[in-house]
Every structure is written in C-alpha cells, then in structure tokens.
Write a protein that holds these residues in place. Structure first.
Motif, PDB file in Angstrom:
ATOM      1  N   TRP A  65       0.458   5.873   0.595  1.00 10.97           N
ATOM      2  CA  TRP A  65      -0.503   6.648   1.123  1.00 10.97           C
ATOM      3  C   TRP A  65      -0.782   7.726  -0.113  1.00 10.97           C
ATOM      4  CZ3 TRP A  65      -2.165   6.551   5.932  1.00 10.97           C
ATOM      5  CH2 TRP A  65      -1.549   5.914   6.840  1.00 10.97           C
ATOM      6  N   ASN A  66      -2.072   8.100   0.153  1.00  9.41           N
ATOM      7  CA  ASN A  66      -2.744   9.100  -0.659  1.00  9.41           C
ATOM      8  C   ASN A  66      -1.935  10.664  -0.283  1.00  9.41           C
ATOM      9  OD1 ASN A  66      -4.074  10.248   1.892  1.00  9.41           O
ATOM     10  ND2 ASN A  66      -5.850   9.826   1.051  1.00  9.41           N
ATOM     11  N   ASN A 125     -11.571  -8.426   4.849  1.00 12.53           N
ATOM     12  CA  ASN A 125     -11.536  -7.471   4.051  1.00 12.53           C
ATOM     13  C   ASN A 125     -11.193  -7.695   2.504  1.00 12.53           C
ATOM     14  OD1 ASN A 125     -12.323  -5.744   6.164  1.00 12.53           O
ATOM     15  ND2 ASN A 125      -9.934  -5.261   6.582  1.00 12.53           N
ATOM     16  N   ASN A 134      -5.664  -4.128   1.684  1.00 18.46           N
ATOM     17  CA  ASN A 134      -5.688  -2.735   1.229  1.00 18.46           C
ATOM     18  C   ASN A 134      -5.994  -2.456  -0.361  1.00 18.46           C
ATOM     19  OD1 ASN A 134      -5.085  -1.198   3.683  1.00 18.46           O
ATOM     20  ND2 ASN A 134      -3.431  -2.537   3.696  1.00 18.46           N
ATOM     21  N   LYS A 156      -2.320  11.915   3.341  1.00 15.54           N
ATOM     22  CA  LYS A 156      -1.598  10.845   4.100  1.00 15.54           C
ATOM     23  C   LYS A 156      -2.770  10.472   5.120  1.00 15.54           C
ATOM     24  CE  LYS A 156       2.580  11.630   2.868  1.00 15.54           C
ATOM     25  NZ  LYS A 156       3.486  10.471   2.385  1.00 15.54           N
ATOM     26  N   THR A 157      -3.910  10.259   4.546  1.00 16.61           N
ATOM     27  CA  THR A 157      -5.208   9.937   5.464  1.00 16.61           C
ATOM     28  C   THR A 157      -5.424   8.442   5.144  1.00 16.61           C
ATOM     29  OG1 THR A 157      -6.625  10.789   3.824  1.00 16.61           O
ATOM     30  CG2 THR A 157      -6.154  12.398   5.385  1.00 16.61           C
ATOM     31  N   LYS A 158      -5.031   7.783   4.052  1.00 15.96           N
ATOM     32  CA  LYS A 158      -5.375   6.593   3.763  1.00 15.96           C
ATOM     33  C   LYS A 158      -4.313   5.845   2.722  1.00 15.96           C
ATOM     34  CE  LYS A 158      -9.228   3.811   1.644  1.00 15.96           C
ATOM     35  NZ  LYS A 158     -10.495   3.900   1.074  1.00 15.96           N
ATOM     36  N   CYS A 159      -4.025   4.549   3.036  1.00 12.76           N
ATOM     37  CA  CYS A 159      -3.080   3.825   2.383  1.00 12.76           C
ATOM     38  C   CYS A 159      -3.997   2.858   1.503  1.00 12.76           C
ATOM     39  CB  CYS A 159      -2.104   3.238   2.731  1.00 12.76           C
ATOM     40  SG  CYS A 159      -2.456   2.218   4.317  1.00 12.76           S
ATOM     41  N   SER A 160      -3.581   2.598   0.294  1.00 11.57           N
ATOM     42  CA  SER A 160      -4.226   1.486  -0.547  1.00 11.57           C
ATOM     43  C   SER A 160      -3.177   0.949  -1.591  1.00 11.57           C
ATOM     44  CB  SER A 160      -5.614   1.998  -1.324  1.00 11.57           C
ATOM     45  OG  SER A 160      -5.251   3.200  -2.122  1.00 11.57           O
ATOM     46  N   PRO A 185       0.669  -1.265  -0.071  1.00 13.01           N
ATOM     47  CA  PRO A 185       0.044   0.070   0.002  1.00 13.01           C
ATOM     48  C   PRO A 185       0.802   1.214  -0.096  1.00 13.01           C
ATOM     49  CG  PRO A 185      -0.879  -1.434   1.602  1.00 13.01           C
ATOM     50  CD  PRO A 185       0.589  -2.166   1.242  1.00 13.01           C
TER      51      PRO A 185
END
Length: 275
Positions: free
Chosen positions: A84-85, A155, A124, A88-92, A82
C-alpha cells in the motif's frame, strides 16, 4: 497438501504435474483466478512439485524441501507482492521490488537446481516494473521458473502475457459451476457433431442471460477442452482444442471490454464451428 489437491480448480494441476515428470517445464507461468481462488497455495504446491526429490511432479509434504516451502523459508524461492502507498489508497508492485527480485534470480541456487519467483498480485506491477521484467522473461537463467499470480491478466502488458504459459484456475466446487461445466460439455458436443448454428444458439439463450453467466460458460467450456486435452476426444483434435482455448480467451477479453455478451458468445461458436 499436494498439487493434485488443486484439481478442483480444473486441469492446471494435472498438466503441470505431467510437465514436471516429462521434463518440459516452461520458464514462465501466468496463473489467473478470481479472488476466492487460492492462487498462492497453488503456486507453492507447484513449487513443491518442481523441487521435491522424493515425489517429483506432486510433492511429498514430508521432506525438508516441502516443509521449508510450507514455512515460506526455502532459500531459492523469492516472493513479492503489492504494498500500500502511504495514504492506503492504492497498492502496487514498484520497480524497485522487481529490480531486487531480478537480482536475486541471478544468484546460483543453493538448495536445489532451480530459482523460483512468485509474484502475487502481478496485475499490480507498475508499467515500468513490467517492462523491467521483460528481458528476464525472454532470457531467464537456466532452471528459473517464474509464476505471476493475477486476478486479471488483461491488466498486464501484452508482451508479458505472450511470454508466459497461462492457466486460469476456476473454483468448480459450487453446484452452479458444476452445472455450467455440464452445460458447456453439451454445447461442445453439439459443436463437435456439427449441429446447426441456430440450434446451438437456441440452447445457449436458454441458459445464459447476462455477461456474468457468459463468463461462467467460458470457464466451463475451457474446463471441458482441458479434459479433452488430457483424455482425448473423438471429435476434437489437439490443434482444434488449442485453437478453441485461444478463441475462448478472445471472447473473455471481449466481455471484459464491454462487448455485448450475446454477440461475443455467438461469435465464439462460429469460430469453433469453422476450425
């Protein structure tokens, strides 16, 4: 290090070593474990076991192949993880990364006879990326081995789960966890001896007081059944053990779905007594 060093996480290392030596390696594995479990280290040691010609099923740690794997520069191992966007609020893991990985896996191996993919933090993957992955899981190129590392396989799409052989790695080195494995062994013995359901529940209630302890019990029971598969059992045949592991995973999903832990564990015991 070698694959056998990861026996501390349960029976996965021994079972995978046997699969390599007996030439029955699957094309896709889902390796699940908590954050404190070194899943990447395990995956790299499994890769050594697959690719090392000096010590197949284990890895010698000395040959050029093993050294390259340790240094993350073996030419036929492809890893994604993953990112980070911008905020830095979400990684995928985005679809583009999976597309590039799938393209790499189509290439002919240059260092050996296998391409290996390691997807770290597989839970993720965005849904589109998971769907892109399905065809390769169904029809990989010969010799391809895919490892999806995850903290929570629930998930991932059910279709991803169903196409992988799953191993749950559990850190049993803590004394509390060793104690729970021993307790799970006692419960398994009671089930195997066809003890009364009431007596089994009474013993469970004396040890398990919340959902966290219930999940630790499931981990312990899964480890006990894994030992039975390797070493044999007088009271549990292979089919019964296999069904039992499936029921344990059902119970684990119930707990994560906020089913009351007592109901889930008691339902599990009933199922295990029926098989």
């Amino acid at each position: 290090m070698a694959l056998s060093e990861y026996s501390k996480y349960g029976n996965a290392a021994a079972e995978l070593a046997s699969a390599v030596k007996e030439n029955r390696v699957a094309h896709a594995y889902l390796i699940e474990g908590d954050n404190n479990v070194n899943k990447m280290g395990f995956a790299k040691e499994f890769a050594k076991a697959l690719l090392c010609r000096e010590k197949p099923g284990e890895g010698c740690d000395h040959c050029a192949t093993c050294r390259k794997i340790d240094d993350d520069n073996y030419e036929d191992i492809y890893m994604i993880e993953p990112v980070w966007n911008d905020k830095k609020t979400k990684c995928s893991i985005k679809t583009a990364a999976v597309k590039e990985l799938l393209s790499d896996l189509k290439a002919r191996p240059t260092g050996g006879d296998r391409n290996i993919a390691i997807i770290n933090g597989g839970e993720n993957m965005v849904i589109e990326a998971q769907n892109k992955f399905l065809k390769t899981l169904e029809e990989p190129n010969p010799g391809t081995v895919i490892m999806i590392l995850s903290e929570n396989r629930d998930n991932l799409l059910p279709t991803i789960n169903s196409r992988c052989i799953t191993y749950r790695l559990i850190d049993f080195e803590g004394s509390d966890k060793n104690e729970m494995v021993a307790f799970a062994g006692e419960i398994a013995e009671m089930i195997g001896n066809r003890d009364f359901f009431y007596d089994i529940v009474k013993k469970l209630d004396s040890k398990i007081g919340d959902s966290r302890e219930a999940e630790a019990f499931l981990d312990g029971l899964e480890n006990v059944f894994g030992d039975m598969l390797i070493n044999g059992s007088d009271t549990f045949g292979r089919e019964r053990i296999s069904n039992g592991v499936s029921y344990i995973e059902d119970s684990r999903r119930e707990l994560r779905g906020n089913v009351i832990y007592k109901y889930s564990i008691r339902n599990l015991i009933l199922k295990l007594e029926e098989i």
